[in-house]
Design a protein around this motif. Structure first.
Motif, PDB file in Angstrom:
ATOM      1  N   GLN A 205       0.233  -0.042  -5.455  1.00 34.04           N
ATOM      2  CA  GLN A 205       1.529  -0.345  -4.858  1.00 34.04           C
ATOM      3  C   GLN A 205       1.617   0.114  -3.404  1.00 34.04           C
ATOM      4  O   GLN A 205       2.519  -0.291  -2.676  1.00 34.04           O
TER       5      GLN A 205
ATOM      6  N   VAL B  42      -3.417  -0.528  -1.311  1.00 33.32           N
ATOM      7  CA  VAL B  42      -2.891  -1.869  -1.582  1.00 33.32           C
ATOM      8  C   VAL B  42      -4.040  -2.862  -1.772  1.00 33.32           C
ATOM      9  O   VAL B  42      -3.992  -3.712  -2.671  1.00 33.32           O
TER      10      VAL B  42
ATOM     11  N   THR C  85       0.596   5.258  -7.684  1.00 28.99           N
ATOM     12  CA  THR C  85       0.718   3.938  -7.051  1.00 28.99           C
ATOM     13  C   THR C  85       0.185   2.808  -7.913  1.00 28.99           C
ATOM     14  O   THR C  85       0.318   1.640  -7.541  1.00 28.99           O
TER      15      THR C  85
ATOM     16  N   HIS D 221       6.472  -4.591   3.277  1.00 27.36           N
ATOM     17  CA  HIS D 221       5.723  -3.982   2.176  1.00 27.36           C
ATOM     18  C   HIS D 221       5.792  -4.933   0.986  1.00 27.36           C
ATOM     19  O   HIS D 221       6.811  -5.037   0.324  1.00 27.36           O
TER      20      HIS D 221
ATOM     21  N   CYS E 128       7.078   6.954  -8.203  1.00 29.69           N
ATOM     22  CA  CYS E 128       7.463   5.563  -7.976  1.00 29.69           C
ATOM     23  C   CYS E 128       8.700   5.524  -7.092  1.00 29.69           C
ATOM     24  O   CYS E 128       9.392   6.530  -6.916  1.00 29.69           O
TER      25      CYS E 128
ATOM     26  N   THR F 231       0.768  -4.714   3.245  1.00 27.85           N
ATOM     27  CA  THR F 231       1.648  -3.655   3.725  1.00 27.85           C
ATOM     28  C   THR F 231       1.387  -3.521   5.214  1.00 27.85           C
ATOM     29  O   THR F 231       0.233  -3.427   5.647  1.00 27.85           O
TER      30      THR F 231
ATOM     31  N   LYS G 254       5.778   1.800  -9.317  1.00 23.71           N
ATOM     32  CA  LYS G 254       6.353   0.588  -8.732  1.00 23.71           C
ATOM     33  C   LYS G 254       6.882   0.945  -7.357  1.00 23.71           C
ATOM     34  O   LYS G 254       7.219   2.107  -7.096  1.00 23.71           O
ATOM     35  N   SER G 255       6.946  -0.036  -6.467  1.00 24.06           N
ATOM     36  CA  SER G 255       7.431   0.242  -5.114  1.00 24.06           C
ATOM     37  C   SER G 255       8.216  -0.946  -4.602  1.00 24.06           C
ATOM     38  O   SER G 255       8.186  -2.034  -5.174  1.00 24.06           O
TER      39      SER G 255
ATOM     40  N   PRO H  37       3.268  -5.360  -1.921  1.00 23.09           N
ATOM     41  CA  PRO H  37       2.009  -5.050  -2.603  1.00 23.09           C
ATOM     42  C   PRO H  37       1.520  -6.150  -3.529  1.00 23.09           C
ATOM     43  O   PRO H  37       0.309  -6.292  -3.739  1.00 23.09           O
ATOM     44  N   ALA H  38       2.434  -6.935  -4.102  1.00 24.99           N
ATOM     45  CA  ALA H  38       2.007  -8.026  -4.989  1.00 24.99           C
ATOM     46  C   ALA H  38       1.141  -9.033  -4.243  1.00 24.99           C
ATOM     47  O   ALA H  38       0.253  -9.671  -4.841  1.00 24.99           O
TER      48      ALA H  38
END
Length: 367
Positions: free
Chosen positions: A147, A142, A353, A109, A192, A116, A245-246, A111-112
């Motif tokens: 996130q 995503v 998200t 995972h 989050c 995912t 945030k994740s 996301p940046a």
């Protein structure tokens, strides 16, 4: 129109497949059905741990190098077996089930990087169980810049609507990663990840004691937490970032303990999880007055004690005490999300998200 949905969840704790039946129109819950569980064998767990390690460098989300094809086959088969035994045990005819929500097993995972990855072959699963399967819930979120987690808040809100409580409340899920849903009336929904859940503790217990987890927090109860280590760990930049945030399960893997007795290590990691959860409070609009704890962490009595100490004067109670299912809540949620997906309702929101607009999601695989 009410739908009958089966939700499936295999979380970052790598313990097994949770199954739950729910009747819902995607907005409210009409009834809870039975729930079940298909544990992973130790051999399957070892394979999934290897898959997690190998997935770190995946070039794209559909790539399946190395051990990943075998891991995907095992995940799919375990879910098919879980549905087959569940429907047989409870005498549920497959034609009476409208949709199955299949989360799959997260192996990466990020996301940046708009990545995912949940392994599991939804088409093969649909053919095996002869029921339509909704899957790939997180990808659209995503891809749109969200996130991709947490995804359970809309279900938490549906559950919370049945509780008549004053002031803001938080539903806390402690799986491999911990996440919260902050609910204040019908309008405010924030969610989050808060940091580690059981993942660091489970990995530590496996390494030092050959046990998959700290049953009821018994090992931690015998030890003393290293507050200096916890203070250093809390300096991770994640903890000051505002929601949403994740996290990936392994984002804190570098914090593995060294040269600490097993009981003290378990106590330290349990206290770190509780402290990380408490760090979210200043980042919320108001401090929650009550916390409802679900997921595997709700079974850890030492974790609950530490949470009560760090979240006082708020109340902290396990979801089971409210008639909710601590063990099945995420599986129920993916049944609920599958019903929402069928109806084209949003699964994620900007405040849950970070996605730019409310997003639908999920793909359907038919038998």
């Amino acid at each position: 129109m009410m739908l009958t949905a089966i939700g499936l969840m295999s979380g970052t704790s790598l313990d097994g497949v949770d199954v739950a039946l729910i009747e819902t129109d995607g907005k409210r819950v009409k009834a809870f059905g039975p729930s079940g569980y298909r544990p992973y064998t130790e051999k399957e767990r070892d394979l999934l741990r290897q898959a997690l390690a190998e997935a770190v460098n995946l070039p794209q989300r559909d790539a399946r190098p190395g051990i990943l094809p075998e891991a995907e086959r095992v995940v799919t088969l375990a879910h098919a077996e879980a549905v087959a035994s569940f429907t047989a045990q409870h005498r549920i005819a497959r034609e009476d089930v409208d949709i199955v929500g299949f989360h799959g097993q997260t192996v990466l995972h990020r996301p940046a990087q708009k990545m995912t990855v949940q392994i599991g072959d939804a088409t093969a699963l649909a053919r095996a169980i002869h029921i339509p399967v909704m899957h790939d819930f997180r990808a659209a979120d995503v891809a749109a810049g969200g996130q991709g987690a947490p995804f359970v808040p809309v279900y938490h809100r549906a559950l919370a609507q049945s509780l008549e409580r004053e002031g803001p409340m938080a539903v806390l899920n402690i799986g491999g990663v911990s996440n919260i849903t902050y609910i204040d009336g019908a309008d405010t929904l924030i969610a989050c990840d808060t940091g580690p859940g059981n993942a660091l503790l489970d990995d530590f217990m496996y390494r030092v004691a050959g046990q998959p987890y700290d049953c009821e927090g018994r090992m931690a109860a015998q030890g003393h937490a290293d507050e200096a280590w916890i203070a250093r760990a809390l300096q991770h930049p994640f903890f000051v970032r505002p929601p949403p945030k994740s996290l990936d399960r392994n984002d804190f893997a570098a914090l593995a303990l060294r040269d600490m007795p097993p009981a003290d290590g378990a106590a330290t990691l349990t206290a770190f999880t509780a402290a990380a959860i408490a760090r979210i409070v200043p980042l919320l609009p108001k401090a929650p007055q009550s916390w409802i704890v679900a997921g595997g962490g709700a079974r850890n009595l030492t974790m609950l004690r530490m949470l009560r100490e760090r979240l006082a004067p708020a109340t902290v109670e396990a979801a089971d005490a409210l008639g909710w299912s601590t063990d099945a809540i995420e599986a129920q949620a993916f049944g609920f999300l599958a019903a929402r997906g069928l109806k084209g309702l949003p699964l994620s929101y900007p405040a849950t998200t970070g996605v730019p607009i409310p997003m639908t999601g999920g793909l359907i695989a038919r038998p």
